[in-house]
Design a protein around this motif. Structure first.
Motif, PDB file in Angstrom:
ATOM      1  N   VAL A  41     -16.866  71.972  21.450  1.00 36.49           N
ATOM      2  CA  VAL A  41     -15.949  70.932  21.922  1.00 36.49           C
ATOM      3  C   VAL A  41     -16.721  69.680  22.319  1.00 36.49           C
ATOM      4  CG1 VAL A  41     -14.336  70.297  23.752  1.00 36.49           C
ATOM      5  CG2 VAL A  41     -14.154  72.539  22.640  1.00 36.49           C
ATOM      6  N   LEU A  42     -17.816  69.871  23.055  1.00 39.18           N
ATOM      7  CA  LEU A  42     -18.619  68.727  23.489  1.00 39.18           C
ATOM      8  C   LEU A  42     -19.205  67.976  22.308  1.00 39.18           C
ATOM      9  CD1 LEU A  42     -20.496  70.280  26.561  1.00 39.18           C
ATOM     10  CD2 LEU A  42     -18.584  68.661  26.602  1.00 39.18           C
ATOM     11  N   ALA A  43     -19.651  68.720  21.304  1.00 39.95           N
ATOM     12  CA  ALA A  43     -20.222  68.088  20.115  1.00 39.95           C
ATOM     13  C   ALA A  43     -19.157  67.299  19.359  1.00 39.95           C
ATOM     14  CB  ALA A  43     -20.851  69.150  19.213  1.00 39.95           C
ATOM     15  N   ALA A  44     -17.940  67.858  19.252  1.00 40.39           N
ATOM     16  CA  ALA A  44     -16.861  67.163  18.547  1.00 40.39           C
ATOM     17  C   ALA A  44     -16.463  65.890  19.292  1.00 40.39           C
ATOM     18  CB  ALA A  44     -15.655  68.086  18.401  1.00 40.39           C
ATOM     19  N   ALA A  45     -16.384  65.981  20.616  1.00 38.91           N
ATOM     20  CA  ALA A  45     -16.020  64.814  21.420  1.00 38.91           C
ATOM     21  C   ALA A  45     -17.064  63.717  21.280  1.00 38.91           C
ATOM     22  CB  ALA A  45     -15.856  65.214  22.881  1.00 38.91           C
ATOM     23  N   ALA A  46     -18.342  64.110  21.300  1.00 42.35           N
ATOM     24  CA  ALA A  46     -19.416  63.127  21.172  1.00 42.35           C
ATOM     25  C   ALA A  46     -19.393  62.477  19.795  1.00 42.35           C
ATOM     26  CB  ALA A  46     -20.756  63.791  21.434  1.00 42.35           C
ATOM     27  N   LYS A  47     -19.181  63.254  18.760  1.00 41.11           N
ATOM     28  CA  LYS A  47     -19.166  62.732  17.402  1.00 41.11           C
ATOM     29  C   LYS A  47     -18.013  61.758  17.184  1.00 41.11           C
ATOM     30  CE  LYS A  47     -19.083  64.174  12.547  1.00 41.11           C
ATOM     31  NZ  LYS A  47     -19.053  65.337  11.621  1.00 41.11           N
ATOM     32  N   LEU A  48     -16.866  62.061  17.792  1.00 41.99           N
ATOM     33  CA  LEU A  48     -15.690  61.207  17.619  1.00 41.99           C
ATOM     34  C   LEU A  48     -15.663  60.036  18.606  1.00 41.99           C
ATOM     35  CD1 LEU A  48     -12.961  63.961  17.117  1.00 41.99           C
ATOM     36  CD2 LEU A  48     -13.997  62.514  15.371  1.00 41.99           C
ATOM     37  N   GLY A  49     -16.538  60.091  19.594  1.00 39.47           N
ATOM     38  CA  GLY A  49     -16.563  59.037  20.603  1.00 39.47           C
ATOM     39  C   GLY A  49     -15.398  59.113  21.569  1.00 39.47           C
ATOM     40  N   TYR A  50     -14.971  60.341  21.895  1.00 43.33           N
ATOM     41  CA  TYR A  50     -13.814  60.516  22.773  1.00 43.33           C
ATOM     42  C   TYR A  50     -14.231  60.515  24.237  1.00 43.33           C
ATOM     43  CZ  TYR A  50      -9.979  62.792  25.249  1.00 43.33           C
ATOM     44  OH  TYR A  50      -8.980  63.087  26.134  1.00 43.33           O
ATOM     45  N   ALA A  51     -13.458  59.799  25.077  1.00 43.83           N
ATOM     46  CA  ALA A  51     -13.662  59.813  26.525  1.00 43.83           C
ATOM     47  C   ALA A  51     -12.309  60.026  27.177  1.00 43.83           C
ATOM     48  CB  ALA A  51     -14.273  58.508  27.017  1.00 43.83           C
ATOM     49  N   PRO A  52     -12.187  60.968  28.125  1.00 45.63           N
ATOM     50  CA  PRO A  52     -10.900  61.190  28.788  1.00 45.63           C
ATOM     51  C   PRO A  52     -10.434  59.931  29.500  1.00 45.63           C
ATOM     52  CG  PRO A  52     -12.441  62.963  29.278  1.00 45.63           C
ATOM     53  CD  PRO A  52     -13.225  61.877  28.612  1.00 45.63           C
ATOM     54  N   SER A  53      -9.138  59.691  29.481  1.00 46.20           N
ATOM     55  CA  SER A  53      -8.557  58.530  30.145  1.00 46.20           C
ATOM     56  C   SER A  53      -8.690  58.649  31.654  1.00 46.20           C
ATOM     57  CB  SER A  53      -7.067  58.421  29.775  1.00 46.20           C
ATOM     58  OG  SER A  53      -6.377  57.613  30.681  1.00 46.20           O
ATOM     59  N   THR A  54      -9.156  57.572  32.292  1.00 48.83           N
ATOM     60  CA  THR A  54      -9.243  57.572  33.752  1.00 48.83           C
ATOM     61  C   THR A  54      -7.865  57.737  34.371  1.00 48.83           C
ATOM     62  OG1 THR A  54     -11.188  56.156  33.709  1.00 48.83           O
ATOM     63  CG2 THR A  54      -9.943  56.198  35.758  1.00 48.83           C
ATOM     64  N   ALA A  55      -6.876  57.046  33.805  1.00 48.08           N
ATOM     65  CA  ALA A  55      -5.523  57.161  34.350  1.00 48.08           C
ATOM     66  C   ALA A  55      -5.008  58.590  34.228  1.00 48.08           C
ATOM     67  CB  ALA A  55      -4.586  56.192  33.619  1.00 48.08           C
TER      68      ALA A  55
END
Length: 338
Positions: A41-55
């Protein structure tokens, strides 16, 4: 990938459910997720450039990770910048983020806090009693420098008292004060003058001669002339800060005068250039970073709960005084100008 990356995109790339992505990326415990899945999951998020919304995080947790610092409506000077910098360093140690906002003279603190929903609040600017009460009713942890004006030494951090005490000890009985002639400085000018007047009265000195000036050669020269050419000349001056002390030194030079022979001059904040002035500037150093750290600690302590005492470093003054003091001390830096 076009458009904003979502948790659904991460879940599809990692071959897991969106719930699993949420558990992994938001650090939620109590779930049986293998280390292999977590890394995928962490690798996929990093590859896609995903960051959880602060809101979104705020809504899920019921609490923001923001600490809001409200600044006075004046230019950001060196001391206040150091307060902000130290406070930011402190809150980031606990996974929080500091944001600073210059509050206009018209106010608006309550609406701002409601809209941002910060985890904690630091006030470095005064508020009307009604606005301060409304802020407290929001039950946001709050650390404030604001104190009642019947204690004139409190809001000024002791700067004015130390300036007057040093000049009085040198034998000066008629003092001048140079303060900004700008509305944004109104509160700090008010508390500085209150502190200086209080110190003069306590030491049996004449009331200070106040000059409101701009940082311009003509203003400074005119103030120096009024002080030095009257029937009972002012012999020493307290400058609002080192910038205004530099202006007074310039004003003296324009009349062929110098400090301290014709007018002793003492500044405040101890800018890096203070020691390079001609003559080197006597000034008052404010432990601004200590102040920022202290107020950040006070603001976030309720968020740390039982861990506050063990995880928050105690702030100590340079002479090892305890952090329980409401504000840090100031230190006289004696050079040649006074």
């Amino acid at each position: 990938m076009h458009g904003k990356v979502t948790s659904h995109d991460v879940a599809r790339a990692a071959g897991v459910s969106r719930a699993t992505v949420s558990y992994v990326l938001n650090g939620r415990s109590g779930q049986s997720i293998s280390e292999t899945t977590r890394q995928r999951v962490l690798a996929a998020a990093a590859k896609l450039g995903y960051a959880p919304s602060t809101a979104a995080r705020t809504l899920r947790r019921g609490q923001s990770d923001l600490v809001l610092m409200l600044l006075p409506p004046e230019p950001l000077g060196r001391a206040l910048a150091m307060v902000l910098d130290a406070a930011s360093d402190q809150v980031e140690r606990y996974g929080l983020r500091l944001i600073a906002h210059r509050l206009p003279a018209s106010g608006g603190a309550v609406d701002l806090v409601r809209s941002l929903a910060p985890a904690a609040l630091i006030l470095t600017t005064p508020l009307a009693a009604e606005e301060l009460a409304a802020l407290r009713s929001l039950e946001v942890p709050l650390a404030s420098l604001q104190q009642e004006m019947d204690d004139p030494l409190g809001p000024d951090l002791g700067i004015g008292a130390l300036q007057v005490g040093h000049l009085a000890a040198a034998g000066h009985t008629r003092l001048g004060v140079a303060v900004p002639d700008l509305p944004g400085y109104a509160w700090r000018v008010q508390v500085r003058l209150a502190a200086i007047e209080h110190a003069c009265a306590r030491l049996g000195l004449h009331p200070p001669a106040v000059e409101r000036i701009r940082l311009e050669a003509g203003d400074a020269a005119a103030a120096v002339a009024r002080w030095t050419q009257g029937p009972e000349p002012v012999t020493a001056a307290c400058a609002f800060d080192d910038d205004y002390a530099f202006a007074l030194l310039s004003g003296l030079a324009s009349h062929g005068l110098s400090a301290p022979a014709d007018l002793a001059v003492i500044g405040a904040e101890d800018l890096p250039l203070a020691g390079l002035a001609v003559p080197p500037l006597t000034t008052v150093s404010v432990h601004a970073r200590m102040l920022g750290t202290l107020f950040a600690q006070l603001a976030i302590a309720p968020l740390l709960g039982a861990d506050a005492d063990s995880s928050t470093e105690h702030v100590r003054t340079p002479d090892a005084a305890p952090a329980a003091q409401p504000v840090p001390p100031v230190t006289l830096v004696q050079r040649a100008s006074a």
